[in-house]
Design a protein around this motif. Structure first.
Motif, mmCIF file in Angstrom:
data_model
loop_
_atom_site.group_PDB
_atom_site.id
_atom_site.type_symbol
_atom_site.label_atom_id
_atom_site.label_comp_id
_atom_site.label_asym_id
_atom_site.label_seq_id
_atom_site.Cartn_x
_atom_site.Cartn_y
_atom_site.Cartn_z
ATOM 1 N N CYS A 99 -12.850 4.306 -17.715
ATOM 2 C CA CYS A 99 -12.545 5.252 -16.643
ATOM 3 C C CYS A 99 -11.051 5.573 -16.660
ATOM 4 C CB CYS A 99 -12.953 4.640 -15.310
ATOM 5 S SG CYS A 99 -12.452 5.570 -13.859
ATOM 6 N N LEU A 100 -10.729 6.850 -16.607
ATOM 7 C CA LEU A 100 -9.336 7.279 -16.622
ATOM 8 C C LEU A 100 -8.548 6.594 -15.507
ATOM 9 C CD1 LEU A 100 -8.014 10.785 -17.290
ATOM 10 C CD2 LEU A 100 -7.256 9.600 -15.257
ATOM 11 N N CYS A 101 -9.107 6.552 -14.322
ATOM 12 C CA CYS A 101 -8.392 5.932 -13.203
ATOM 13 C C CYS A 101 -8.368 4.414 -13.318
ATOM 14 C CB CYS A 101 -8.998 6.385 -11.876
ATOM 15 S SG CYS A 101 -8.656 8.129 -11.541
ATOM 16 N N GLY A 102 -9.390 3.828 -13.910
ATOM 17 C CA GLY A 102 -9.372 2.398 -14.179
ATOM 18 C C GLY A 102 -8.284 2.039 -15.174
ATOM 19 N N MET A 103 -8.155 2.855 -16.217
ATOM 20 C CA MET A 103 -7.102 2.630 -17.205
ATOM 21 C C MET A 103 -5.734 2.768 -16.554
ATOM 22 S SD MET A 103 -6.253 1.916 -20.343
ATOM 23 C CE MET A 103 -7.193 2.463 -21.763
ATOM 24 N N LEU A 104 -5.563 3.797 -15.740
ATOM 25 C CA LEU A 104 -4.270 3.998 -15.095
ATOM 26 C C LEU A 104 -3.961 2.895 -14.085
ATOM 27 C CD1 LEU A 104 -4.116 7.861 -14.648
ATOM 28 C CD2 LEU A 104 -2.933 6.440 -16.324
ATOM 29 N N ALA A 105 -4.989 2.347 -13.460
ATOM 30 C CA ALA A 105 -4.765 1.249 -12.512
ATOM 31 C C ALA A 105 -4.099 0.066 -13.213
ATOM 32 C CB ALA A 105 -6.083 0.828 -11.863
ATOM 33 N N SER A 106 -4.416 -0.117 -14.500
ATOM 34 C CA SER A 106 -3.779 -1.217 -15.236
ATOM 35 C C SER A 106 -2.305 -0.935 -15.500
ATOM 36 C CB SER A 106 -4.516 -1.477 -16.551
ATOM 37 O OG SER A 106 -4.307 -0.428 -17.464
ATOM 38 N N ASP A 107 -1.908 0.325 -15.428
ATOM 39 C CA ASP A 107 -0.508 0.731 -15.618
ATOM 40 C C ASP A 107 0.201 0.978 -14.285
ATOM 41 O OD1 ASP A 107 -0.555 0.795 -18.422
ATOM 42 O OD2 ASP A 107 -1.158 2.904 -18.500
ATOM 43 N N ILE A 108 -0.361 0.526 -13.198
ATOM 44 C CA ILE A 108 0.074 0.944 -11.862
ATOM 45 C C ILE A 108 1.575 0.778 -11.621
ATOM 46 C CG2 ILE A 108 -0.353 -1.197 -10.568
ATOM 47 C CD1 ILE A 108 -1.441 2.316 -9.453
ATOM 48 N N GLU A 109 2.176 -0.262 -12.143
ATOM 49 C CA GLU A 109 3.602 -0.496 -11.900
ATOM 50 C C GLU A 109 4.500 0.532 -12.579
ATOM 51 O OE1 GLU A 109 5.028 -2.555 -9.675
ATOM 52 O OE2 GLU A 109 2.957 -2.979 -9.095
ATOM 53 N N SER A 110 3.994 1.174 -13.638
ATOM 54 C CA SER A 110 4.824 2.156 -14.338
ATOM 55 C C SER A 110 4.435 3.595 -14.007
ATOM 56 C CB SER A 110 4.743 1.928 -15.855
ATOM 57 O OG SER A 110 3.433 2.141 -16.322
ATOM 58 N N LEU A 111 3.465 3.772 -13.120
ATOM 59 C CA LEU A 111 3.028 5.122 -12.773
ATOM 60 C C LEU A 111 3.948 5.757 -11.733
ATOM 61 C CD1 LEU A 111 -0.845 4.782 -12.361
ATOM 62 C CD2 LEU A 111 0.424 5.634 -14.336
ATOM 63 N N PRO A 112 4.166 7.056 -11.854
ATOM 64 C CA PRO A 112 4.879 7.768 -10.791
ATOM 65 C C PRO A 112 4.075 7.701 -9.488
ATOM 66 C CG PRO A 112 4.754 9.102 -12.794
ATOM 67 C CD PRO A 112 3.852 7.920 -12.985
ATOM 68 N N GLU A 113 4.772 7.780 -8.383
ATOM 69 C CA GLU A 113 4.164 7.614 -7.058
ATOM 70 C C GLU A 113 2.961 8.546 -6.808
ATOM 71 O OE1 GLU A 113 4.077 5.509 -3.446
ATOM 72 O OE2 GLU A 113 5.372 5.185 -5.159
ATOM 73 N N LYS A 114 3.078 9.821 -7.150
ATOM 74 C CA LYS A 114 1.984 10.764 -6.899
ATOM 75 C C LYS A 114 0.751 10.413 -7.720
ATOM 76 C CE LYS A 114 4.871 14.693 -5.653
ATOM 77 N NZ LYS A 114 5.337 16.029 -6.049
ATOM 78 N N VAL A 115 0.941 9.977 -8.939
ATOM 79 C CA VAL A 115 -0.184 9.589 -9.795
ATOM 80 C C VAL A 115 -0.827 8.329 -9.232
ATOM 81 C CG1 VAL A 115 -0.886 8.929 -12.125
ATOM 82 C CG2 VAL A 115 0.889 10.676 -11.810
ATOM 83 N N ARG A 116 -0.018 7.390 -8.805
ATOM 84 C CA ARG A 116 -0.521 6.146 -8.193
ATOM 85 C C ARG A 116 -1.415 6.468 -6.996
ATOM 86 N NH1 ARG A 116 3.365 1.194 -6.816
ATOM 87 N NH2 ARG A 116 4.246 2.127 -8.681
ATOM 88 N N HIS A 117 -0.960 7.367 -6.132
ATOM 89 C CA HIS A 117 -1.748 7.731 -4.944
ATOM 90 C C HIS A 117 -3.058 8.426 -5.335
ATOM 91 C CE1 HIS A 117 1.012 6.296 -1.972
ATOM 92 N NE2 HIS A 117 2.005 7.036 -2.447
ATOM 93 N N ALA A 118 -3.015 9.251 -6.362
ATOM 94 C CA ALA A 118 -4.231 9.934 -6.814
ATOM 95 C C ALA A 118 -5.245 8.923 -7.351
ATOM 96 C CB ALA A 118 -3.891 10.981 -7.879
ATOM 97 N N VAL A 119 -4.769 7.917 -8.072
ATOM 98 C CA VAL A 119 -5.658 6.865 -8.594
ATOM 99 C C VAL A 119 -6.246 6.061 -7.429
ATOM 100 C CG1 VAL A 119 -5.732 4.720 -9.945
ATOM 101 C CG2 VAL A 119 -4.525 6.722 -10.848
ATOM 102 N N GLN A 120 -5.421 5.714 -6.460
ATOM 103 C CA GLN A 120 -5.907 4.982 -5.292
ATOM 104 C C GLN A 120 -6.961 5.794 -4.529
ATOM 105 O OE1 GLN A 120 -2.117 4.262 -3.393
ATOM 106 N NE2 GLN A 120 -1.972 2.187 -4.246
ATOM 107 N N SER A 121 -6.741 7.084 -4.401
ATOM 108 C CA SER A 121 -7.706 7.950 -3.708
ATOM 109 C C SER A 121 -9.041 7.977 -4.438
ATOM 110 C CB SER A 121 -7.156 9.376 -3.586
ATOM 111 O OG SER A 121 -6.053 9.394 -2.734
ATOM 112 N N PHE A 122 -8.993 8.002 -5.761
ATOM 113 C CA PHE A 122 -10.222 7.985 -6.556
ATOM 114 C C PHE A 122 -10.996 6.693 -6.307
ATOM 115 C CE2 PHE A 122 -12.556 6.964 -10.464
ATOM 116 C CZ PHE A 122 -13.315 8.107 -10.619
#
Length: 185
Positions: A99-122
């Motif tokens: 899952c794209l958002c699952g993969m990004l969740a593993s990168d959460i500390e290096s994600l920009p704030e807006k992307v982090r919030h979008a992943v959390q919303s998903f």
């Protein structure tokens, strides 16, 4: 290629790269080679990698959530869960994606704030949908959420996400199929 086609190709390839390599695992150079455009052209559509990732998450989320919301609302809760599991199975693709958002969740500390919030919303949207289905399933006596559908939904969603990692690791879909069985009566 016209502008819309280039933009769509960039988003499609960005989603694939995010699902296989994560946020930090690709560059605009990788994307330019896949699409056949200069990196400066990518900056025309997406000035920063944050812009690209945010658009990729939003497009992915809209696609996945529209598929989830399209599940027949008159179906029994256990049938809704079966359909949801099949939708999750589509994410695996050829076996190398998660899952794209699952993969990004593993990168959460290096994600920009807006992307982090979008992943959390998903994640929250999936958990909320699952909580409703689990509550229905308990009322229909087909699913067991232990009387706590919200908590059970978070656990179930985490299990779905984890199963995608295991499916990728072991190159098998069976681990995904086992997840939904954990809440059946």
């Amino acid at each position: 290629m016209d502008k819309n086609t280039v933009r769509e190709a960039l988003l499609d390839h960005a989603q694939s790269l995010l699902m296989t390599r994560g946020y930090n695992g690709f560059s605009y150079r990788d994307l330019s080679e896949l699409v056949g455009v200069k990196t400066s052209s990518i900056h025309y559509y997406f000035p920063t990698k944050e812009d690209l990732a945010l658009e990729a998450v939003n497009a992915y989320s809209a696609d996945v959530m529209s598929s989830i919301y399209a599940i027949d609302s008159s179906a029994s809760a256990d049938k809704k869960l079966d359909r949801y599991t099949k939708l999750f199975g589509r994410i695996i693709g050829g076996g190398n994606q998660i899952c794209l958002c699952g993969m990004l969740a593993s990168d959460i500390e290096s994600l920009p704030e807006k992307v982090r919030h979008a992943v959390q919303s998903f994640f929250k949207a999936n958990e909320n949908w699952l909580a409703k289905v689990l509550a229905e399933g308990e009322a229909q006596d087909t699913l067991d959420a232990g009387g706590k559908p919200e908590a059970a939904a978070r656990v179930l969603y985490a299990a779905f996400q984890g199963s995608l990692l295991a499916c990728r690791l072991f190159q098998t879909r069976t681990r995904l199929d086992e997840v939904a069985n954990t809440v059946r009566r």
